[in-house]
Every structure is written in structure tokens, then in C-alpha cells.
Scaffold this active site. Structure first.
Site, PDB file in Angstrom:
ATOM      1  N   CYS B 401       0.787  -1.182  -0.061  1.00 12.47           N
ATOM      2  CA  CYS B 401      -0.242   0.003  -0.044  1.00 12.47           C
ATOM      3  C   CYS B 401       0.905   1.276   0.098  1.00 12.47           C
ATOM      4  O   CYS B 401       0.332   2.186  -0.640  1.00 12.47           O
ATOM      5  CB  CYS B 401      -0.941   0.135   0.985  1.00 12.47           C
ATOM      6  SG  CYS B 401      -0.125  -0.309   2.763  1.00 12.47           S
ATOM      7  N   HIS B 445      -1.937   0.870   7.157  1.00  9.18           N
ATOM      8  CA  HIS B 445      -2.284   0.984   5.881  1.00  9.18           C
ATOM      9  C   HIS B 445      -1.765   2.185   5.336  1.00  9.18           C
ATOM     10  O   HIS B 445      -1.326   3.180   6.320  1.00  9.18           O
ATOM     11  CB  HIS B 445      -3.975   0.898   5.351  1.00  9.18           C
ATOM     12  CG  HIS B 445      -4.295   1.032   4.158  1.00  9.18           C
ATOM     13  ND1 HIS B 445      -3.527   0.354   3.057  1.00  9.18           N
ATOM     14  CD2 HIS B 445      -5.168   1.718   3.520  1.00  9.18           C
ATOM     15  CE1 HIS B 445      -4.043   0.374   2.014  1.00  9.18           C
ATOM     16  NE2 HIS B 445      -5.369   1.284   2.377  1.00  9.18           N
ATOM     17  N   ASP B 461      -8.038   5.938  -2.127  1.00 13.51           N
ATOM     18  CA  ASP B 461      -7.201   4.948  -1.797  1.00 13.51           C
ATOM     19  C   ASP B 461      -6.710   4.084  -3.148  1.00 13.51           C
ATOM     20  O   ASP B 461      -7.614   3.463  -3.619  1.00 13.51           O
ATOM     21  CB  ASP B 461      -7.663   4.131  -0.974  1.00 13.51           C
ATOM     22  CG  ASP B 461      -6.987   3.050  -0.275  1.00 13.51           C
ATOM     23  OD1 ASP B 461      -5.954   2.684  -0.707  1.00 13.51           O
ATOM     24  OD2 ASP B 461      -7.591   2.444   0.729  1.00 13.51           O
TER      25      ASP B 461
END
Lengths: 305, 645
Positions: B401, B445, B461
């Protein structure tokens, strides 16, 4: 009234054994509890007289053995002799066949002779030549011994001491008693003329009464606490056996009967404790304690429940 | 001095072993082995009844223990060397212990060592182990005090004592005035092993955090928990990019949010595990709350680093518009790119800007580009070159991520859209046992935020573009290579997860009710008991009062047990008490008749009527049971009236 009879007995005995009320009472309690008695003291303080008096008062058939170091078991229990007429051995009963046997100076005899007597005490019967003879009923042994530190003695081992319900000592008389003793008649004469206090069957009723003195749960708690402390508590290296516990209770019952009560109090247990436990307990530490000190150590460590 | 019995030494050894065993998890192996050896040696001596080692040998051994501690830690100060030293000394002490006094000292040290376990961990297992050690130590004290006894009754007595201590423990736990944070300063090494996010980010950092299944925090929502797509827990916001690593920009702080909360409200309780940082990992966007600090990057912060488990009542407003009137300096910062890095990505950005008509469309275009590039989501990406965003986007096409977020932000900045990286946690798992949301380190994250005119800061995201299941189903659902995940985060072992859920739920209530019992909760409790003023004075008074009540109750109970239960004994005890007050106490072993007889001799004036009472008592107490009622009444009457002089 069993307690009145008991009172009469103690009074009569105390008239002859002067100044020794407590010891006389203990001896009587021992017999009422159907236990054997060991009197330990120096010679000449009246051990034998006490045994004589008890036999006379209770109307028991009396025998006496003077123990010596060359004595054999047959001298106590009897011997089989060849009878020419019917060409067989016949057993001649020894002095042990009596209702009250005075074993004088038991620690002078060899262990072999001692154990012959002690076996008879425990089993209340005698085995010889493959046959068994019951001893008369009742059967008591009053043994006397000199303190073990005298020369030429065989001290009784613990296992044999345990067969005696009580061990008492008489000690010197106090001043007043000594004076009465010196001024009075010969004790032997007095004993010889002492009348039997008991009617036939009265002794049995006394035994019966002693057995039925009430023991409550609270008293059993107390006796158990005493036994437990003697075994596991501080201050004792050798505790009281279950047999000692039974003996203690029986002696306390007899003591309560002599005190004219129908139930046992902690005081009764405490009163007989020196005589019952003194020869069975052993204290920790190097200095051996006398029976009174031993009993006091035990009593003062156990609060009443 | 009398030497110890075998059973006493046995209890002492068992207590010490149970006390020291839990310490083995943090003591150096050499020290643990040494302690075990010394204990076994003492046990051997006890078994064989042989002599204790000579004092000279003990001195040598003690020097050895001290040397071993010095060798391991290079110092004596601090938690670790201190505990190690005490563990060694306790084991050594047993080797010279052959008297009551020494044994008691060893038991005292054992109690201290049981407490010492809590310097490392405060979970329930440690509490249970400490309790076991305490139990054994109490058994030891009983063995030292009393006569030899079998194991079972002694253990039962120790358990009974512990049980009797329970009410007092509860009172002290609930009412002892509490302060926020630890009562004493802990040594500097206390927080060395805390894991979690840090306030800068390099490629691979988040992936490293993700490998731990440790719990980061728990959240208990009032009502339904929000859908997974809303569960973004904000940590450090990273604006400054130097080509390699991301750092936070300058930020302003105040005790009010920088936005006006609006839209749906989601109240919840956050229980944060200590991570030694200021940020509180609140869900976007927290409403106003007392005593907390708000950053202009919309983070919720605490005044002190979070060094104890922290419990917060919070409200999230996920739909709040934020940053509508953003400071131009912040926006400038959010557009800066270091010169000379990632030329290909900058070209992509300019290309996107040209393709899109308006700035508002650029993020969507970039996401589409990312999706079309078929980037792979993996915990173990291939190594990247100096221009790591370029090589991720165009060469290796594998990333976690943080690679997605960094690449997206660089692309946005190149296209002229202010953007920044946000790190934190996303998702979490509902524990079916108690319904709380459990967020683990593996849920760490990174995502992006872009600023658009009139719309403010918006969350984008980019990971979702390539691995949409990461957002909906958590890490385990999104990753193809399950095996690298921590065992407890894997989804292919359902029974293990069920077990973990149950253990978590129990641990959570432990944390909430035992460890999380803070000053606020204490005040709430006291207030609910009807005490308005909850200063430490009233707390102390309340505590003292409760202790007195508990102790009084226990004493009464003990007295009732000790004192003769029935009326006869009570009357007799009263007589004895009055006589004792008059200066003639009964010995504990003295029978009633003897007592009366002794007093008749020693102090005949004290109690002429005692003889009768004592005789009645003896008859009632020891005589055949159905004693006549007249006697009973006479006894009670006379003992009540009895007044010794």
C-alpha cells in the site's frame, strides 16, 4: 452407688498409705480402668504395701513374685512336670495365675523373663507346651521397679512400658505423714487385718460403672487435640499412641467415677495425664523431663475446645 | 536454631519455582538456567536430607550470579538487570535457608518477584501466574507457621486465605485513589519494545508493520459498526517528500477540530494499545472531545505519548467536509516535488493534466491509469531503483500500500493537484464473541488525500484500484501469498480464528475493566454510588470506610467461628471475660472446676458464686446431653448476673 463404694475404697486405702492420697487414687483409678500399674520409686516408700492394700480391699486373690536376674519364664507362668501315674506331662501353674499379681522389682529380671510376664499382661492368657490357659478374671499386674539408673537393672523398653496403663511414683511422705508413720502401728499388721471392703459382685459393678461414665463430643475433641499435639506439635519427639489415647480416656472415666461424677471433664483428663502419658511421651531437647513436667507441657499447649 | 522440616522446604521450593518460572520468558537464558540449577540442587538436598553447601561456596556462587548479570546487561540499574539479580539471589537464598527467619525472608522476596512480573506484561495470563505464585507463597507461610500436614489440607487453607483477601483486594482496587499514568517513573528501557507506525515512511515500512498480528487498538461501536470502506483510522499525515522518504509537514494544533463536524455520527469507544506516540488513531473525522489536541492535518492527538493502554470515548463523523479553506502554505507544501526524481511519473502527471479538462477529474483519471497498469499488490515486492516511484509504476509493477499511495501522490503533484500520504490503519475485524472491532498491526495501511477547490481534502485509496478486496476483506483476502502472513491473521484456519476471537474477547474485557480502570472510570463508579465530590480526600475516606467494613465483617465472621457457637459457651465466655477484666484470667487450657478452685484459693473475695456457675457449666457442657432445663436456666441467669469484684 458405685461412686460411694469408690469413695469408701479410697478412704480405707488412705488410712494405711499415709499422705499419698493422690497416688492411691491414681492406683485405684488404674484398676477400675482395668489397666496394669507400674510403680517406680526407690525402695522403702511403700510400693509393696500399696499393692497389698489394693488386693485386700478389692478382695482379689493375690500373688507376689520377687524378680531376680536369674529368673526364668517358667518361674512366672508355670512348668510342665512328668506325672508317673498317668505317664504324661502335667502343667503346674506358676504364680502368674492370680487376680492381682505383684511383680516386685521387675527391672531386675532379664528381658526374657520380663517379656513372659508382659505377654501374659497383654493377652490375659498363658501359652505353654502348645496349650493355652486363660488367666483368672480379673487379672491385674502391679509391677514395681527402682529408677533405672541404679546398678544391675534391665530397663523396660518403650514397647513394654506401653502395656502399663499408668506409671506412678510415691515419693517420700511429708513431715506429718512421716510422723504418723513412725508413731503408728506396723503397716504390715494393719494390712493383714484389713477387711475386704467389697461384697461379691461389687467390683464388677464398679468396672461396669467406670465403663459407662459419659464422654461428650467436646471432651473427645479435647482428647484428640491432646493426642494430635503430642504427635505433631512442637516440644515432643515421641507422641501418644492410639492405645495411649484409649487408656487416657479409660483412666479419665475411672477418675471421674472416683470424683463422684457421671461424666468426664477436661480436669479428669489432665489429672491422669502425668500417670498415663509420662512413660510414653518423650520431649525434644537433651534434658529428660519428669512425668509432671511432660504432662504440663502438653496440657498448657492445648486450649480447651 | 531449629532446622526446617522437609515439607516446609518443599513448599518454599515450590513457591520460589512458581514465582521464578514466569520470569524465564524475559530473563537471559543463562540466568534462567542458573536459577533452575540452584533450585534443583536445593530440592536434591531436601530429598536426601544432606547438608547445605558451605558458606564460602555460596559467596563464590553469589559472585558468579552478580558477574553473570553484569556480563548480560553491563550495569545493575534498570528493570532488566534488577529483576535478573533478584531472581538469582532468591535462588541462592534458598541454598542457605535452614531457619524460619531465612525462609520468611525468601517468601518476602518471592512476593516481590511476583509483583515484578507486571513490570513486563499486565495480561491475564501473567495475573494468573502471579496468583499461583502468591498461593504457593501463602502455603509456604502456613507450613512455616504450623505443624507438618499433607499437601491437600494445606493447599485448601492457603486457598481459603486468598479467598478471604478477595473483598479487601476489591475495595483497594476500586477505591484506591488513582492517578493517570504510572505511579513511579519507569527506567529508560521500559518502552523499547513497542511496535507500530512511525512518523516517517519509506518503501517497505508499512509491510514490515503488517507482519505482526499484535493488536493495535480495539473499537466498540454503539450500534452497528461502519462498513469496511469507512474504517480509516488516521495516523501520521506525510506531506514532505525528499525523493526517498516521506515526512510530516509543519502542523498547527489546537484543542478544537479544524472543521465543523456534520453528517452521520458514529459514537464508539477506542481502546488503544500503548505505542509511545502522540497520535490517537481516531476514525475520520473525530468530533470535539475534552482534553485532546487536534492537528490541522485532522489527526487526533494526546498531550502525552500513549504509554499505557488508553480508553477514549469518541464520535466519528465520516461525512464531514474538511479543509475547505486550507492554508496556502500547506497547499504549496502539498505540491512540492524534489527535483531530479521520478521523471517518468512527472511526465505521466503532466499528461493526465492535459487529458483532463478540469482539476476535479484528474484523480479519477489517475486511478483508471493505475488499474489499467495491472499493478500487483504484494507484501514482498521486487527491489526498487533510486527512482522508486518510477520503477514501481513502470518496471516492477509490484508493491504494497505505501508504494501505491506514494506513487499516486507523486502523480497528483506532478499534475498540479495538492496531495499527501496518510498512514494509519484500515479495516479491522469484528470479533463475533463480543462485537468489538479488533484492529491489528497487520491492518496498517497507507492511502492518499487530494485537495480540490471547493471540495477540500478528499480521501483516495489507490490500493483499492488494484486490490479492492484489501479494503473490504482485509489483508488476508487481498494477498495471494497467504504463507507470509502471521499465523493468526490467516483466513484458512477457521477454528484457529474462532479460538483467537474468544481469547481476544476475554482479553478485551480484562483490558476494559481491569487495566482500563482509570481515574475517569473510578470517578464514574464513585459518582454512581452517590458521592458527588470525587476528590482524592473523599476517595480516601470512602476507601478507609469500606476497608473498615470489610475487615469488620471478616473479624466478626472469624470471631463467630472461633467463639463457642451456642448459648452455654457464650455465657461461660462472658463469665470468663468479666473475671479476666477483674484481673483473674482463665488459662486457655484450664477446665471450669480447676479455674473455680484456683480462684477460690487465690482470690476468694473475687467471685464467691463462681464455684456454682463453673460446676453448672461443666455439667451442661460435658454431661450427658439432655440436661434438665432448670439447670440451664439457673446457669444462664447466674452467669448474666455474675459481677466479679
Amino acid at each position: 452407688m458405685p461412686s460411694r463404694i469408690a469413695r469408701r475404697l479410697t478412704d480405707a486405702a488412705s488410712r494405711i498409705i499415709l499422705g499419698k492420697d493422690h497416688a492411691v487414687r491414681l492406683a485405684l483409678a488404674c484398676i477400675l480402668a482395668r489397666g496394669h500399674l507400674l510403680i517406680e520409686d526407690i525402695p522403702g516408700v511403700g510400693k509393696t504395701t500399696l499393692a497389698h492394700v489394693l488386693a485386700r480391699l478389692l478382695g482379689l486373690q493375690f500373688q507376689r513374685i520377687q524378680f531376680t536376674s536369674d529368673m526364668l519364664p517358667a518361674d512366672i507362668i508355670g512348668v510342665s512336670v512328668f506325672d508317673q501315674r498317668d505317664a504324661s506331662f502335667r502343667f503346674h501353674p506358676g504364680p502368674a495365675f492370680a487376680q492381682l499379681l505383684l511383680a516386685d522389682e521387675i527391672n531386675r529380671a532379664t528381658p526374657k523373663a520380663q517379656s513372659a510376664l508382659l505377654e501374659a499382661m497383654e493377652e490375659r492368657q498363658i501359652s505353654a507346651e502348645g496349650q493355652t490357659w486363660r488367666l483368672p478374671e480379673p487379672f491385674f499386674v502391679i509391677a514395681t521397679q527402682n529408677p533405672a539408673d541404679q546398678i544391675g537393672t534391665f530397663p523396660l523398653p518403650e514397647s513394654q512400658l506401653d502395656r502399663f496403663l499408668m506409671r506412678i511414683s510415691l515419693g517420700y511422705p511429708d513431715r506429718a505423714a512421716e510422723r504418723a508413720l513412725l508413731a503408728g502401728e506396723d503397716r504390715r499388721e494393719l494390712v493383714a487385718h484389713l477387711p475386704t471392703e467389697l461384697q461379691p459382685g461389687e467390683l464388677d459393678s464398679l468396672f461396669e460403672a467406670a465403663r459407662h461414665i459419659h464422654v461428650g463430643p467436646r471432651l473427645l475433641d479435647y482428647v484428640q487435640a491432646l493426642l494430635e499435639h503430642s504427635r505433631a506439635g512442637a516440644g515432643f519427639s515421641l507422641g501418644l499412641s492410639p492405645r495411649a489415647g484409649l487408656g487416657l480416656l479409660a483412666a479419665a472415666r475411672a477418675w471421674a467415677l472416683l470424683g463422684g461424677r457421671d461424666h468426664v471433664l477436661p480436669e479428669d483428663v489432665q489429672a491422669v495425664l502425668p500417670a498415663v502419658a509420662g512413660h510414653r511421651l518423650r520431649a525434644t531437647g537433651d534434658t529428660p523431663l519428669g512425668p509432671d513436667a511432660l504432662a504440663r507441657r502438653l496440657v498448657e499447649a492445648v486450649p480447651l475446645p | 536454631m531449629p532446622s526446617l522440616r522437609r515439607d516446609q522446604v518443599g513448599w518454599l521450593l515450590a513457591g520460589s519455582a512458581l514465582t521464578l518460572a514466569p520470569h524465564a520468558s524475559h530473563l537471559p537464558p543463562a540466568i534462567s538456567a542458573l536459577c533452575a540449577l540452584l533450585l534443583v540442587w536445593r530440592g536434591f538436598i531436601n530429598q536426601r536430607g544432606s547438608r547445605l553447601p558451605h558458606r564460602g561456596l555460596l559467596v563464590v556462587l553469589a559472585a558468579g550470579v552478580v558477574g553473570a548479570v553484569l556480563l548480560e546487561f553491563h550495569q545493575f540499574f534498570g528493570k532488566e538487570p534488577g529483576i535478573a539479580l533478584l531472581a538469582g539471589l532468591l535462588s541462592l537464598k534458598l541454598l542457605e535457608t535452614d531457619s524460619l527467619r531465612d525462609a520468611r525472608a525468601a517468601v518476602l522476596l518471592s512476593f516481590f518477584m511476583q509483583l515484578g512480573q507486571f513490570l513486563y506484561q499486565q495480561n491475564m495470563a501473567i495475573a494468573a501466574l502471579a496468583l499461583l505464585g502468591t498461593f504457593a507463597s501463602i502455603g509456604t507461610l502456613l507450613a512455616l507457621q504450623g505443624r507438618a500436614e499433607a499437601f491437600a489440607p494445606r493447599a485448601a487453607a492457603a486457598a481459603r486465605l486468598l479467598l478471604q483477601a478477595l473483598p479487601l483486594m476489591l475495595v483497594l482496587f476500586l477505591l484506591f485513589p488513582r492517578v493517570q499514568g504510572p505511579l513511579w517513573g519507569l527506567p529508560a528501557d521500559a518502552y523499547s519494545a513497542v511496535s507500530g507506525l512511525s512518523d516517517d515512511m519509506r518503501p517497505g515500512d508499512i509491510a514490515r508493520v503488517s507482519e505482526s498480528a499484535a493488536i493495535a487498538f480495539r473499537a466498540a461501536f454503539e450500534g452497528d459498526p461502519p462498513p469496511p470502506a469507512e474504517r480509516y483510522w488516521r495516523g501520521p499525515v506525510l506531506t514532505r517528500f525528499d525523493g526517498r522518504s516521506w515526512r510530516p509537514g509543519p502542523s498547527r494544533r489546537q484543542d478544537q477540530p479544524f472543521y465543523r463536524s456534520s453528517g452521520i455520527a458514529r459514537p464508539y469507544t477506542l481502546t488503544l494499545e500503548p505505542h509511545n506516540q502522540h497520535w490517537l488513531l481516531a476514525m475520520d473525522f473525530p468530533g470535539p472531545a475534552d482534553g485532546l489536541v487536534y492537528g490541522d492535518d485532522f489527526r487526533l492527538l494526546s498531550r502525552e505519548p500513549v504509554r499505557n493502554r488508553l480508553r477514549l470515548e469518541l464520535v466519528a463523523h465520516p461525512a464531514t467536509p474538511v479543509g475547505l479553506a486550507e492554508d496556502p502554505r500547506t497547499l504549496r507544501e502539498a505540491l512540492a516535488l524534489p527535483p531530479g526524481f521520478n521523471p517518468r511519473t512527472r511526465a505521466l502527471g503532466e499528461q493526465l493534466r492535459a487529458a483532463a479538462g478540469r482539476a476535479d477529474d484528474i484523480p479519477a483519471l489517475a486511478i483508471r491509469h493505475f488499474r489499467d497498469s495491472r499493478l500487483a499488490y504484494t507484501l514482498a515486492p521486487a527491489p526498487l531503483s533510486r527512482n522508486d516511484v518510477d520503477s514501481f509504476l513502470f518496471d516492477t509493477k509490484q508493491g504494497f500500500c505505501e508504494h501505491f499511495a506514494a506513487a499516486f501522490v507523486v502523480t497528483m503533484r506532478a499534475a498540479g493537484v495538492p496531495a499527501r500520504v496518510v498512514t494509519g490503519y484500515q479495516g479491522g475485524e469484528i470479533n463475533p464473541v463480543d462485537g468489538t472491532l479488533v484492529v491489528r498491526q497487520s491492518d496498517a495501511h497507507a492511502w492518499a488525500e487530494v485537495w480540490l477547490e471547493a471540495r477540500g481534502w478528499l480521501r483516495v485509496d489507490p490500493t483499492a484500484a488494484s486490490a479492492p478486496r484489501r479494503i473490504d476483506g482485509g489483508l488476508a483476502a487481498a494477498l495471494p501469498d497467504m504463507a507470509r502472513l502471521p499465523l493468526l491473521a490467516r483466513s484458512d484456519l477457521p477454528w484457529l480464528r474462532a479460538l483467537r476471537d474468544r481469547v481476544d474477547a476475554v482479553n478485551n474485557s480484562w483490558n476494559q475493566w481491569v487495566l482500563g480502570y482509570n481515574p475517569a472510570r473510578q470517578q464514574a463508579l464513585v459518582a454512581s454510588l452517590g458521592f458527588g465530590d470525587t476528590g482524592w480526600q473523599s476517595l480516601t475516606a470512602l476507601m478507609a470506610g469500606s476497608c473498615a467494613v470489610v475487615m469488620g465483617g471478616l473479624t466478626l465472621w472469624a470471631l463467630r467461628r472461633m467463639r463457642p457457637g451456642d448459648a452455654i459457651d457464650r455465657s461461660w465466655s462472658r463469665v470468663c471475660r468479666r473475671l479476666a477484666a477483674a484481673g483473674h484470667p482463665r488459662h486457655a487450657w484450664e477446665g471450669p472446676l480447676d479455674y473455680a478452685g484456683r480462684l477460690a484459693r487465690e482470690a476468694p473475695e473475687a467471685a464467691p458464686e463462681l464455684a456454682l456457675i463453673a460446676a453448672d457449666y461443666a455439667r451442661l457442657r460435658y454431661g450427658p446431653t439432655p440436661a434438665d432445663t432448670a439447670l440451664l436456666q439457673r446457669f444462664h441467669h447466674s452467669s448474666r448476673k455474675f459481677r466479679p469484684r
